[in-house]
Design an enzyme around this catalytic site. Structure first.
Site, mmCIF file in Angstrom:
data_model
loop_
_atom_site.group_PDB
_atom_site.id
_atom_site.type_symbol
_atom_site.label_atom_id
_atom_site.label_comp_id
_atom_site.label_asym_id
_atom_site.label_seq_id
_atom_site.Cartn_x
_atom_site.Cartn_y
_atom_site.Cartn_z
ATOM 1 N N PHE A 1 0.858 -1.176 0.000
ATOM 2 C CA PHE A 1 0.000 0.000 0.000
ATOM 3 C C PHE A 1 0.903 1.237 0.000
ATOM 4 O O PHE A 1 1.834 1.326 0.807
ATOM 5 C CB PHE A 1 -0.920 -0.002 1.219
ATOM 6 C CG PHE A 1 -2.015 1.013 1.120
ATOM 7 C CD1 PHE A 1 -3.092 0.803 0.284
ATOM 8 C CD2 PHE A 1 -1.954 2.195 1.843
ATOM 9 C CE1 PHE A 1 -4.109 1.746 0.167
ATOM 10 C CE2 PHE A 1 -2.955 3.150 1.734
ATOM 11 C CZ PHE A 1 -4.035 2.927 0.898
ATOM 12 N N ASP B 1 1.920 -5.695 7.882
ATOM 13 C CA ASP B 1 0.767 -4.807 7.821
ATOM 14 C C ASP B 1 -0.467 -5.689 7.622
ATOM 15 O O ASP B 1 -0.588 -6.380 6.607
ATOM 16 C CB ASP B 1 0.927 -3.814 6.661
ATOM 17 C CG ASP B 1 -0.231 -2.831 6.559
ATOM 18 O OD1 ASP B 1 -1.338 -3.147 7.023
ATOM 19 O OD2 ASP B 1 -0.030 -1.743 5.989
ATOM 20 N N TYR C 1 -10.821 -0.099 10.698
ATOM 21 C CA TYR C 1 -11.992 0.407 9.979
ATOM 22 C C TYR C 1 -12.348 -0.406 8.741
ATOM 23 O O TYR C 1 -13.324 -0.090 8.063
ATOM 24 C CB TYR C 1 -11.813 1.879 9.609
ATOM 25 C CG TYR C 1 -10.593 2.222 8.792
ATOM 26 C CD1 TYR C 1 -10.549 1.982 7.429
ATOM 27 C CD2 TYR C 1 -9.492 2.831 9.389
ATOM 28 C CE1 TYR C 1 -9.432 2.307 6.679
ATOM 29 C CE2 TYR C 1 -8.379 3.170 8.648
ATOM 30 C CZ TYR C 1 -8.351 2.911 7.295
ATOM 31 O OH TYR C 1 -7.244 3.239 6.553
ATOM 32 N N LYS C 2 -11.596 -1.440 8.418
ATOM 33 C CA LYS C 2 -11.931 -2.273 7.261
ATOM 34 C C LYS C 2 -12.765 -3.471 7.732
ATOM 35 O O LYS C 2 -13.927 -3.323 8.088
ATOM 36 C CB LYS C 2 -10.661 -2.699 6.537
ATOM 37 C CG LYS C 2 -9.850 -1.530 5.970
ATOM 38 C CD LYS C 2 -8.631 -2.020 5.214
ATOM 39 C CE LYS C 2 -7.687 -0.885 4.835
ATOM 40 N NZ LYS C 2 -8.274 0.057 3.866
ATOM 41 N N ARG D 1 -12.341 -3.935 -7.360
ATOM 42 C CA ARG D 1 -12.176 -4.730 -6.139
ATOM 43 C C ARG D 1 -13.538 -4.998 -5.503
ATOM 44 O O ARG D 1 -14.372 -4.096 -5.367
ATOM 45 C CB ARG D 1 -11.304 -4.003 -5.116
ATOM 46 C CG ARG D 1 -9.899 -3.700 -5.560
ATOM 47 C CD ARG D 1 -9.036 -3.299 -4.366
ATOM 48 N NE ARG D 1 -9.666 -2.282 -3.529
ATOM 49 C CZ ARG D 1 -9.203 -1.904 -2.344
ATOM 50 N NH1 ARG D 1 -8.128 -2.470 -1.843
ATOM 51 N NH2 ARG D 1 -9.824 -0.953 -1.651
#
Length: 449
Positions: free
Chosen positions: A159, A234, A259-260, A408
């Site tokens: 990322f 990560d 938050y995912k 995605r």
């Protein structure tokens, strides 16, 4: 400087070909239809969790790998913090409502989902800030243990924020420190060329955010250690979606967000985990007063806390942390083996339907088909990927788009069902068959894609 160097009973996860054959057998090799998918939803042992999320009607939400759905208890919890703990308790709530201990309390809840062990994790700050802390600590540890190592290795497809933070750290350190990027193939092969005796530590994203490729944590960490480097993971795209065993894998440090897949809310705090072996050696580059041994002694010099609190920096966002706890509590009641099994079944179905129903279109599944290499999303490419996703969102199917050409679809097992997958591919087929993406409104990009 950056240089490029090229009890729920879960069915056993077996060979991907066997899995696809099993999938066809369950729904009927010649009758893969919506009714069969709906029946699978009715039989799903996790189906009750869907009722714990706020999901707008006529919407299929497949972007939980970017922002999880709202938990039904979130608004109530936020209101309670605002009106009672803050409104009535005022500053007393740092003690009376447990605000001061919340980062460690939530940290233990995260640790239970990622195999971190008690007292090893705190929920605080952002993923990028926590990565800076962990990477800075790794630099200091390796400077003491292996002073000749000055290279930070990470994935080219990591990322971008992770790469940016590492570049900034290397520039700040100077003295020969640099970041090198490697391809995913180098990682999966066990670093046959990139892991030289110059490498101090490796930062890897557990699941590739773009393609959904999952990297084996235990074997990869073992290869990194064999090369004399430290391993920082990560977990942003894996925490809450699959089984993780940080301590058992031998990982050194890890960061991730809530938050995912953990459904903590937009901008909810991240977490940082440090192995027992390094916990007393971890130095805090952002030595704020919350990480002090005795913060309310107000001493002019910094003395780090002996335990997990040393990883904190400044005053915490209590409302956000309290809302994030609602999502963590929901996950703590879910069987992660069942979550992982359903995730794989959902993505198997998605891939099967794309193969069988969209083969006449220029689409390609870029997510690995092998279970051991797949996270909890399916990514496909199309030359007009952005416009196609825009058309899907207009029809109530929410995924997201990443360059280049990648659509995605995040599959959050606690609230996504098999009928959702069927309906998604049917809407996608209609959009592609009738070129519904080829409209002016689908070519306009907002600030966030």
């Amino acid at each position: 400087m950056t240089t490029l160097d090229d009890g729920r009973d879960a069915e056993p996860i077996t060979d991907p070909a066997d899995s696809r054959a099993s999938e066809r057998a369950r729904v009927g090799a010649d009758a893969l239809d919506r009714a069969a998918c709906a029946q699978r939803d009715a039989d799903d042992p996790l189906r009750g969790f869907r009722d714990e999320f706020v999901l707008p009607p006529e919407t299929i939400y497949l972007d939980g790998n970017s922002l999880g759905a709202q938990t039904k208890g979130a608004a109530e919890r936020a209101q309670d913090v605002i009106s009672q703990e803050w409104g009535t308790g005022l500053i007393r709530s740092w003690n009376d409502a447990g605000w001061f201990d919340l980062p460690a309390v939530l940290g233990d809840k995260v640790a239970g989902l990622v195999g971190g062990g008690a007292g090893a994790t705190v929920v605080t700050d952002t993923t990028s800030i926590n990565l800076f802390k962990a990477a800075s600590a790794a630099c200091k540890i390796q400077t003491a243990d292996a002073p000749g190592r000055r290279v930070i290795l990470t994935q080219r497809e990591n990322f971008p924020s992770d790469i940016y933070m590492l570049e900034g750290l290397a520039e700040q350190l100077g003295d020969g420190w640099e970041v090198r990027l490697v391809d995913d193939a180098e990682v999966t092969a066990g670093f046959p060329t990139a892991l030289t005796d110059e490498v101090a530590f490796v930062v890897l994203t557990h699941v590739n955010y773009r393609t959904g490729r999952l990297f084996d944590m235990e074997s990869t960490t073992s290869a990194i250690h064999a090369g004399g480097a430290l391993a920082i993971w990560d977990l942003c795209h894996s925490a809450g979606a699959l089984e993780i065993d940080l301590a058992g894998s031998g990982a050194d440090m890890a960061v991730g967000c809530t938050y995912k897949f953990l459904n903590g809310g937009p901008g909810s705090p991240a977490f940082v985990w440090v192995s027992e072996a390094l916990r007393t050696r971890f130095t805090q580059p952002l030595s704020g007063w919350w990480g002090h041994k005795q913060p309310f002694e107000m001493e002019p010099s910094y003395t780090p806390a002996e335990g997990i609190r040393r990883y904190l920096t400044g005053t915490q966002g209590i409302i956000s942390m309290s809302v994030a706890e609602v999502g963590l509590d929901i996950h703590s009641r879910a069987d992660m083996a069942a979550v992982r099994q359903k995730s794989l079944a959902l993505s198997d179905l998605f891939i099967e339907l794309v193969d069988s129903r969209l083969s006449h279109h220029p689409v390609e599944v870029v997510t690995p088909r092998e279970h051991a290499q797949r996270g909890s999303q399916v990514s496909i490419t199309h030359p007009e990927g952005f416009a196609v996703m825009s058309a899907l969102i207009e029809r109530g199917v929410i995924g997201d788009y990443r360059e280049p050409e990648v659509l995605r679809f995040g599959l959050t097992p606690l609230y996504v069902g098999f009928a959702d997958v069927w309906d998604t591919v049917e809407v996608l087929r209609d959009i592609l068959d009738n070129r519904l993406w080829d409209a002016p409104q689908h070519k306009v990009r907002g600030a966030v894609t």
